[in-house]
Design a protein around this motif. Structure first.
Motif, PDB file in Angstrom:
ATOM      1  N   TRP A 112       0.856  -1.176   0.000  1.00 28.22           N
ATOM      2  CA  TRP A 112       0.000   0.000   0.000  1.00 28.22           C
ATOM      3  C   TRP A 112       0.902   1.239   0.000  1.00 28.22           C
ATOM      4  CZ3 TRP A 112       0.150   3.922   3.587  1.00 28.22           C
ATOM      5  CH2 TRP A 112       0.865   3.657   4.763  1.00 28.22           C
ATOM      6  N   GLY A 113       0.334   2.364  -0.396  1.00 34.81           N
ATOM      7  CA  GLY A 113       1.085   3.616  -0.393  1.00 34.81           C
ATOM      8  C   GLY A 113       0.172   4.788  -0.702  1.00 34.81           C
ATOM      9  N   THR A 114       0.614   5.972  -0.344  1.00 28.29           N
ATOM     10  CA  THR A 114      -0.158   7.180  -0.628  1.00 28.29           C
ATOM     11  C   THR A 114       0.153   7.636  -2.045  1.00 28.29           C
ATOM     12  OG1 THR A 114       1.619   8.497   0.366  1.00 28.29           O
ATOM     13  CG2 THR A 114      -0.228   7.912   1.782  1.00 28.29           C
ATOM     14  N   LYS A 115      -0.878   7.700  -2.885  1.00 24.02           N
ATOM     15  CA  LYS A 115      -0.661   8.106  -4.272  1.00 24.02           C
ATOM     16  C   LYS A 115      -0.264   9.571  -4.373  1.00 24.02           C
ATOM     17  CE  LYS A 115      -3.925   4.748  -6.201  1.00 24.02           C
ATOM     18  NZ  LYS A 115      -5.166   4.565  -6.998  1.00 24.02           N
ATOM     19  N   SER A 116      -0.828  10.403  -3.505  1.00 17.53           N
ATOM     20  CA  SER A 116      -0.519  11.840  -3.488  1.00 17.53           C
ATOM     21  C   SER A 116       0.022  12.218  -2.113  1.00 17.53           C
ATOM     22  CB  SER A 116      -1.786  12.659  -3.794  1.00 17.53           C
ATOM     23  OG  SER A 116      -2.325  12.284  -5.051  1.00 17.53           O
ATOM     24  N   PRO A 117       0.823  13.294  -2.014  1.00 10.38           N
ATOM     25  CA  PRO A 117       1.327  13.723  -0.709  1.00 10.38           C
ATOM     26  C   PRO A 117       0.185  14.101   0.230  1.00 10.38           C
ATOM     27  CG  PRO A 117       2.503  14.817  -2.502  1.00 10.38           C
ATOM     28  CD  PRO A 117       1.333  14.136  -3.113  1.00 10.38           C
ATOM     29  N   ASN A 156     -14.044 -16.410 -10.641  1.00  9.18           N
ATOM     30  CA  ASN A 156     -12.681 -16.593 -10.150  1.00  9.18           C
ATOM     31  C   ASN A 156     -12.162 -15.236  -9.656  1.00  9.18           C
ATOM     32  OD1 ASN A 156     -10.441 -18.747 -10.084  1.00  9.18           O
ATOM     33  ND2 ASN A 156      -9.382 -16.963 -10.905  1.00  9.18           N
ATOM     34  N   PHE A 157     -12.299 -15.022  -8.369  1.00  2.00           N
ATOM     35  CA  PHE A 157     -11.994 -13.715  -7.780  1.00  2.00           C
ATOM     36  C   PHE A 157     -10.600 -13.765  -7.167  1.00  2.00           C
ATOM     37  CE2 PHE A 157     -12.154 -10.329  -4.674  1.00  2.00           C
ATOM     38  CZ  PHE A 157     -12.889  -9.337  -5.318  1.00  2.00           C
ATOM     39  N   THR A 158      -9.713 -12.829  -7.575  1.00  2.82           N
ATOM     40  CA  THR A 158      -8.321 -12.812  -7.097  1.00  2.82           C
ATOM     41  C   THR A 158      -8.082 -11.628  -6.169  1.00  2.82           C
ATOM     42  OG1 THR A 158      -7.513 -11.478  -8.946  1.00  2.82           O
ATOM     43  CG2 THR A 158      -7.593 -13.870  -9.262  1.00  2.82           C
ATOM     44  N   ASN A 159      -6.965 -11.688  -5.448  1.00  2.25           N
ATOM     45  CA  ASN A 159      -6.649 -10.579  -4.537  1.00  2.25           C
ATOM     46  C   ASN A 159      -6.323  -9.302  -5.286  1.00  2.25           C
ATOM     47  OD1 ASN A 159      -4.183 -11.379  -5.540  1.00  2.25           O
ATOM     48  ND2 ASN A 159      -3.119 -11.287  -3.578  1.00  2.25           N
ATOM     49  N   PHE A 160      -5.935  -9.397  -6.572  1.00  3.65           N
ATOM     50  CA  PHE A 160      -5.698  -8.188  -7.365  1.00  3.65           C
ATOM     51  C   PHE A 160      -6.983  -7.364  -7.484  1.00  3.65           C
ATOM     52  CE2 PHE A 160      -5.847  -6.037 -11.499  1.00  3.65           C
ATOM     53  CZ  PHE A 160      -4.745  -5.213 -11.388  1.00  3.65           C
ATOM     54  N   GLU A 161      -8.127  -8.049  -7.582  1.00 10.01           N
ATOM     55  CA  GLU A 161      -9.402  -7.355  -7.750  1.00 10.01           C
ATOM     56  C   GLU A 161      -9.831  -6.620  -6.493  1.00 10.01           C
ATOM     57  OE1 GLU A 161     -12.432  -9.689 -10.072  1.00 10.01           O
ATOM     58  OE2 GLU A 161     -10.898 -11.249  -9.875  1.00 10.01           O
ATOM     59  N   ILE A 162      -9.404  -7.076  -5.332  1.00 13.82           N
ATOM     60  CA  ILE A 162      -9.805  -6.420  -4.082  1.00 13.82           C
ATOM     61  C   ILE A 162      -8.744  -5.454  -3.585  1.00 13.82           C
ATOM     62  CG2 ILE A 162      -8.819  -8.188  -2.566  1.00 13.82           C
ATOM     63  CD1 ILE A 162     -12.137  -6.298  -2.014  1.00 13.82           C
ATOM     64  N   ASN A 163      -7.495  -5.617  -4.056  1.00 17.12           N
ATOM     65  CA  ASN A 163      -6.397  -4.808  -3.519  1.00 17.12           C
ATOM     66  C   ASN A 163      -6.578  -3.315  -3.780  1.00 17.12           C
ATOM     67  OD1 ASN A 163      -4.781  -6.495  -2.065  1.00 17.12           O
ATOM     68  ND2 ASN A 163      -3.461  -7.050  -3.773  1.00 17.12           N
ATOM     69  N   GLU A 164      -7.048  -2.943  -4.961  1.00 14.71           N
ATOM     70  CA  GLU A 164      -7.220  -1.520  -5.252  1.00 14.71           C
ATOM     71  C   GLU A 164      -8.213  -0.885  -4.289  1.00 14.71           C
ATOM     72  OE1 GLU A 164      -5.480   0.453  -7.314  1.00 14.71           O
ATOM     73  OE2 GLU A 164      -4.253  -1.352  -7.522  1.00 14.71           O
ATOM     74  N   HIS A 165      -9.300  -1.617  -4.008  1.00 16.19           N
ATOM     75  CA  HIS A 165     -10.282  -1.101  -3.050  1.00 16.19           C
ATOM     76  C   HIS A 165      -9.662  -0.988  -1.656  1.00 16.19           C
ATOM     77  CE1 HIS A 165     -13.981  -0.593  -0.777  1.00 16.19           C
ATOM     78  NE2 HIS A 165     -13.652  -1.653  -0.050  1.00 16.19           N
ATOM     79  N   LEU A 166      -8.916  -2.008  -1.241  1.00 15.96           N
ATOM     80  CA  LEU A 166      -8.320  -1.991   0.096  1.00 15.96           C
ATOM     81  C   LEU A 166      -7.256  -0.894   0.214  1.00 15.96           C
ATOM     82  CD1 LEU A 166      -7.939  -5.815   0.843  1.00 15.96           C
ATOM     83  CD2 LEU A 166      -9.794  -4.267   1.494  1.00 15.96           C
ATOM     84  N   LYS A 167      -6.453  -0.703  -0.840  1.00 17.12           N
ATOM     85  CA  LYS A 167      -5.412   0.336  -0.784  1.00 17.12           C
ATOM     86  C   LYS A 167      -6.018   1.737  -0.708  1.00 17.12           C
ATOM     87  CE  LYS A 167      -3.005  -1.255  -4.335  1.00 17.12           C
ATOM     88  NZ  LYS A 167      -1.936  -1.409  -5.347  1.00 17.12           N
ATOM     89  N   SER A 168      -7.126   1.948  -1.393  1.00 21.26           N
ATOM     90  CA  SER A 168      -7.801   3.254  -1.302  1.00 21.26           C
ATOM     91  C   SER A 168      -8.347   3.477   0.093  1.00 21.26           C
ATOM     92  CB  SER A 168      -8.939   3.322  -2.330  1.00 21.26           C
ATOM     93  OG  SER A 168      -8.443   3.248  -3.647  1.00 21.26           O
ATOM     94  N   LEU A 169      -8.918   2.418   0.677  1.00 19.50           N
ATOM     95  CA  LEU A 169      -9.431   2.509   2.045  1.00 19.50           C
ATOM     96  C   LEU A 169      -8.302   2.803   3.022  1.00 19.50           C
ATOM     97  CD1 LEU A 169     -11.579   2.101   4.249  1.00 19.50           C
ATOM     98  CD2 LEU A 169     -11.144  -0.363   4.097  1.00 19.50           C
ATOM     99  N   ILE A 170      -7.173   2.125   2.864  1.00 20.12           N
ATOM    100  CA  ILE A 170      -6.033   2.328   3.758  1.00 20.12           C
ATOM    101  C   ILE A 170      -5.504   3.755   3.649  1.00 20.12           C
ATOM    102  CG2 ILE A 170      -3.601   1.716   4.092  1.00 20.12           C
ATOM    103  CD1 ILE A 170      -4.387  -1.178   3.465  1.00 20.12           C
TER     104      ILE A 170
END
Length: 377
Positions: A112-117, A156-170
């Protein structure tokens, strides 16, 4: 496809009596077990391995959930599905239902990471920007809720499909957390462990709301612009320094610089001025030794009056009053170019603020104190 191929496909899928899923990937979270028209034979065997959960869905409604084990599918083992279908006395023919296998092992080292400062307000440095990144680990804690709320009809649901949502939440919750923490800016990088634990506690309920458990959350680095980092380092040094020692150090450096400028009158004057100051200090230090113990002096000897208090000077920088400082400190400020010949100064007894160049005892700062040549005999 000819009619015999269709019959073969139907028979192959319809009469499968073992329902299981062998996961050969590292990233699949949910997999739908496929069969012809979703028909399951009465008495079929369901095998759920460790690290899996099987979820039965009937016409979009969550039915039964099976934890690891081996099951014979009957109305006894499918009470919710039996109720949804209205079976009263069991069933003898194949029935339709969707079966999802959910991977419940721990998914680790997710980035995970902050896309913007992130803009923060600091009491000393004003508005500042930081960035952060790290890793987290999660697993599915409620397979039924996860299938209904997140997976839907995805086969067939992969962690790639949920990661974007989780990273935005984080990123959103991390921004809220560091903003409310209101720490001095330099402490964010020094307290990543405590900040990681706080962020995980804040984010965990939102993960749980969709059937996901946030098991680990780590902040690996909090960064800031290089110019801000240098300013913070400089501030921390000044905050720890003894200002009196700093002034003496700068005075010594000014003497060294003046001594190197042998040809300049300003250097000569500065050297002379600094020399007088050091001579006075050395004389004051040595006078008790040379004069002996005052208590051993002869009785009745005249006692000198107390030394007059050293003059204290105020000076102006950018229209702001500074001080008071001693003569030596003012001399060091002049040597360090904090003040110049036109800077206004004032001391006790002066009627008004006066330019340094017009104060008699301060003219030694300017050089030009070399005596004129002797007259011819």
């Amino acid at each position: 496809m000819d009619i015999f191929s269709k019959i073969k496909e139907k028979l192959t899928h319809e009469f499968i009596d073992i329902i299981e899923w062998l996961d050969y990937t590292d990233d699949t979270i949910a997999h739908r077990f496929e069969r012809y028209q979703n028909e399951i034979k009465n008495g079929a065997k369901l095998i759920v391995r460790e690290g899996q959960t099987a979820v039965f869905v009937n016409e979009g409604q969550l039915a039964d959930v099976f934890t690891p084990g081996t099951y014979d599918l009957t109305t006894k083992n499918l009470p919710i599905l039996a109720t949804l279908k209205g079976w009263k006395y069991g069933f003898n023919s194949p029935f339709k239902a969707e079966v999802y296998f959910v991977n419940t092992h721990l998914f680790t080292d997710e980035k995970w990471g902050t896309k913007s400062p992130i803009t923060l307000s600091d009491e000393r440095f004003g508005l500042v920007e930081i960035r952060a990144f790290g890793t987290y680990a999660f697993k599915i804690s409620d397979a039924g809720k996860f299938i209904v709320d997140i997976v839907g009809t995805d086969n067939n649901f992969t962690n790639f499909e949920i990661n974007e949502h989780l990273k935005s939440l984080i990123a959103t919750r991390f921004t809220d957390t560091v903003g409310e923490a209101n720490l001095p800016i330099e402490l964010y990088a020094a307290n990543t462990s405590e900040l990681s634990d706080t962020c995980r506690e804040v984010m965990a309920p939102e993960f749980e709301s969709v059937g996901i458990a946030l098991e680990k959350f780590y902040i690996e680095n909090v960064s800031m612009p290089e110019d801000l980092k240098k300013e913070i380092f400089e501030y921390s040094r000044i905050d720890k320094l003894d200002l009196d020692k700093l002034t003496k150090f700068k005075t010594a450096k000014a003497i060294e610089a003046a001594a190197k400028n042998e040809g300049g009158t300003a250097g000569a004057g500065m050297g002379m001025g600094m020399g007088f100051v050091l001579a006075q200090q050395m004389g004051g230090m040595m006078s008790p030794q040379m004069g002996g113990n005052p208590q051993m002096q002869q009785a009745g000897a005249p006692v000198p009056p107390p030394m007059p208090a050293a003059a204290q000077y105020f000076y102006a920088v950018n229209g702001t009053q500074q001080g008071p400082v001693s003569f030596e400190q003012l001399q060091a400020l002049f040597a360090g170019r904090t003040i110049n010949r036109d800077s206004l100064v004032w001391k006790q007894g002066m009627a008004n603020w006066t330019a340094l160049k017009d104060v008699e005892e301060l003219k030694s700062f300017l050089g030009g104190n070399t005596p004129p040549p002797l007259p011819n005999p």
